[in-house]
Design a protein around this motif. Structure first.
Motif, PDB file in Angstrom:
ATOM      1  N   SER A   3     -50.440  13.383 -27.513  1.00  0.00           N
ATOM      2  CA  SER A   3     -51.005  13.917 -28.747  1.00  0.00           C
ATOM      3  C   SER A   3     -52.116  14.936 -28.506  1.00  0.00           C
ATOM      4  O   SER A   3     -52.601  15.555 -29.440  1.00  0.00           O
ATOM      5  N   ALA A   4     -52.525  15.112 -27.263  1.00  0.00           N
ATOM      6  CA  ALA A   4     -53.588  16.077 -26.962  1.00  0.00           C
ATOM      7  C   ALA A   4     -53.081  17.501 -27.150  1.00  0.00           C
ATOM      8  O   ALA A   4     -51.902  17.795 -26.898  1.00  0.00           O
ATOM      9  N   ALA A   5     -53.975  18.373 -27.613  1.00  0.00           N
ATOM     10  CA  ALA A   5     -53.601  19.776 -27.806  1.00  0.00           C
ATOM     11  C   ALA A   5     -53.178  20.373 -26.474  1.00  0.00           C
ATOM     12  O   ALA A   5     -53.740  20.067 -25.421  1.00  0.00           O
ATOM     13  N   GLY A   6     -52.173  21.223 -26.513  1.00  0.00           N
ATOM     14  CA  GLY A   6     -51.700  21.868 -25.301  1.00  0.00           C
ATOM     15  C   GLY A   6     -50.257  22.290 -25.422  1.00  0.00           C
ATOM     16  O   GLY A   6     -49.635  22.171 -26.475  1.00  0.00           O
ATOM     17  N   THR A   7     -49.726  22.794 -24.319  1.00  0.00           N
ATOM     18  CA  THR A   7     -48.337  23.236 -24.268  1.00  0.00           C
ATOM     19  C   THR A   7     -47.588  22.338 -23.296  1.00  0.00           C
ATOM     20  O   THR A   7     -48.027  22.123 -22.167  1.00  0.00           O
ATOM     21  N   TYR A   8     -46.465  21.818 -23.757  1.00  0.00           N
ATOM     22  CA  TYR A   8     -45.653  20.900 -22.971  1.00  0.00           C
ATOM     23  C   TYR A   8     -44.227  21.447 -22.884  1.00  0.00           C
ATOM     24  O   TYR A   8     -43.851  22.342 -23.625  1.00  0.00           O
ATOM     25  N   ALA A   9     -43.446  20.882 -21.975  1.00  0.00           N
ATOM     26  CA  ALA A   9     -42.038  21.266 -21.861  1.00  0.00           C
ATOM     27  C   ALA A   9     -41.189  20.011 -21.800  1.00  0.00           C
ATOM     28  O   ALA A   9     -41.556  19.026 -21.160  1.00  0.00           O
ATOM     29  N   VAL A  10     -40.062  20.043 -22.501  1.00  0.00           N
ATOM     30  CA  VAL A  10     -39.057  18.994 -22.371  1.00  0.00           C
ATOM     31  C   VAL A  10     -38.081  19.502 -21.319  1.00  0.00           C
ATOM     32  O   VAL A  10     -37.499  20.576 -21.469  1.00  0.00           O
ATOM     33  N   VAL A  11     -37.944  18.745 -20.231  1.00  0.00           N
ATOM     34  CA  VAL A  11     -37.089  19.192 -19.141  1.00  0.00           C
ATOM     35  C   VAL A  11     -35.980  18.189 -18.880  1.00  0.00           C
ATOM     36  O   VAL A  11     -36.099  17.008 -19.186  1.00  0.00           O
ATOM     37  N   CYS A  12     -34.917  18.702 -18.311  1.00  0.00           N
ATOM     38  CA  CYS A  12     -33.787  17.883 -17.890  1.00  0.00           C
ATOM     39  C   CYS A  12     -33.715  17.972 -16.368  1.00  0.00           C
ATOM     40  O   CYS A  12     -33.696  19.069 -15.808  1.00  0.00           O
ATOM     41  N   ARG A  13     -33.687  16.829 -15.720  1.00  0.00           N
ATOM     42  CA  ARG A  13     -33.627  16.779 -14.257  1.00  0.00           C
ATOM     43  C   ARG A  13     -32.362  16.040 -13.863  1.00  0.00           C
ATOM     44  O   ARG A  13     -32.193  14.863 -14.156  1.00  0.00           O
ATOM     45  N   TYR A  14     -31.454  16.745 -13.220  1.00  0.00           N
ATOM     46  CA  TYR A  14     -30.191  16.151 -12.771  1.00  0.00           C
ATOM     47  C   TYR A  14     -30.279  15.809 -11.303  1.00  0.00           C
ATOM     48  O   TYR A  14     -30.855  16.545 -10.519  1.00  0.00           O
ATOM     49  N   ALA A  15     -29.671  14.686 -10.940  1.00  0.00           N
ATOM     50  CA  ALA A  15     -29.548  14.301  -9.543  1.00  0.00           C
ATOM     51  C   ALA A  15     -28.164  14.733  -9.085  1.00  0.00           C
ATOM     52  O   ALA A  15     -27.166  14.134  -9.457  1.00  0.00           O
ATOM     53  N   HIS A  16     -28.101  15.813  -8.319  1.00  0.00           N
ATOM     54  CA  HIS A  16     -26.814  16.300  -7.841  1.00  0.00           C
ATOM     55  C   HIS A  16     -26.346  15.447  -6.675  1.00  0.00           C
ATOM     56  O   HIS A  16     -27.137  14.902  -5.933  1.00  0.00           O
ATOM     57  N   GLY A  17     -25.083  15.352  -6.507  1.00  0.00           N
ATOM     58  CA  GLY A  17     -24.529  14.564  -5.422  1.00  0.00           C
ATOM     59  C   GLY A  17     -23.265  13.877  -5.865  1.00  0.00           C
ATOM     60  O   GLY A  17     -22.531  14.371  -6.710  1.00  0.00           O
ATOM     61  N   ALA A  18     -23.036  12.715  -5.298  1.00  0.00           N
ATOM     62  CA  ALA A  18     -21.816  11.977  -5.631  1.00  0.00           C
ATOM     63  C   ALA A  18     -21.833  11.586  -7.105  1.00  0.00           C
ATOM     64  O   ALA A  18     -22.870  11.251  -7.648  1.00  0.00           O
ATOM     65  N   PRO A  19     -20.676  11.652  -7.771  1.00  0.00           N
ATOM     66  CA  PRO A  19     -20.640  11.252  -9.174  1.00  0.00           C
ATOM     67  C   PRO A  19     -21.010   9.780  -9.340  1.00  0.00           C
ATOM     68  O   PRO A  19     -20.674   8.955  -8.506  1.00  0.00           O
ATOM     69  N   SER A  20     -21.725   9.498 -10.407  1.00  0.00           N
ATOM     70  CA  SER A  20     -22.093   8.113 -10.676  1.00  0.00           C
ATOM     71  C   SER A  20     -21.627   7.759 -12.076  1.00  0.00           C
ATOM     72  O   SER A  20     -21.391   8.622 -12.904  1.00  0.00           O
ATOM     73  N   HIS A  21     -21.517   6.482 -12.336  1.00  0.00           N
ATOM     74  CA  HIS A  21     -21.091   6.034 -13.648  1.00  0.00           C
ATOM     75  C   HIS A  21     -22.281   5.600 -14.495  1.00  0.00           C
ATOM     76  O   HIS A  21     -22.121   5.135 -15.592  1.00  0.00           O
TER      77      HIS A  21
END
Length: 135
Positions: free
Chosen positions: A80-98
């Motif tokens: 809730s503090a004033a400022g600039t934030y980013a919503v990021v997506c972080r993928y784990a590349h490698g073998a497919p997982s379920h």
């Protein structure tokens, strides 16, 4: 203007080198889906595309096209503090997982964002007001 990477003269014409010809044509980021919306207060929801017949599609900084066709959503709490934030997506590349193959985070723009993170939206908080800006 479209740009392509050409092969060097006399270079072996491997599949990998031919595929690299197209690296860097499109900028990384979300191309379809990965909607970020305000739910209430300082909670935002990252969800799939509004059209269930289409996939979520993003291009990772490594040039990997990632598509998700399963309906999903996840809620994140923004500080809730004033400022600039980013919503990021972080993928784990490698073998497919379920299981879960992506992590969604809210980070400050001033903090380190990993080279493999894809920014889905920027969030600006000013005096209790929240504004969401897609990339």
């Amino acid at each position: 203007m479209a740009q392509t990477r050409s092969l060097e003269y006399g270079e072996a014409r491997s599949t990998n080198k031919i595929n690299q010809k197209f690296v860097g044509i499109l900028p990384p980021g979300p191309f379809q889906g990965y909607n970020v919306n305000l739910v209430s207060g300082f909670t935002v929801r990252v969800s799939n595309t509004d059209d269930p017949t289409k996939e979520n599609v993003l291009l990772s900084p490594e040039g990997v096209r990632i598509a998700e066709a399963i309906a999903w959503s996840t809620d994140l709490v923004v500080p809730s503090a004033a400022g600039t934030y980013a919503v990021v997506c972080r993928y784990a590349h490698g073998a497919p997982s379920h299981g879960v193959d992506a992590t969604y985070l809210v980070v400050t723009m001033a903090s380190y964002v990993a080279a493999t993170d894809t920014i889905l939206a920027a969030i600006v908080i000013n005096g209790g007001d929240i504004a969401i800006n897609p990339p």
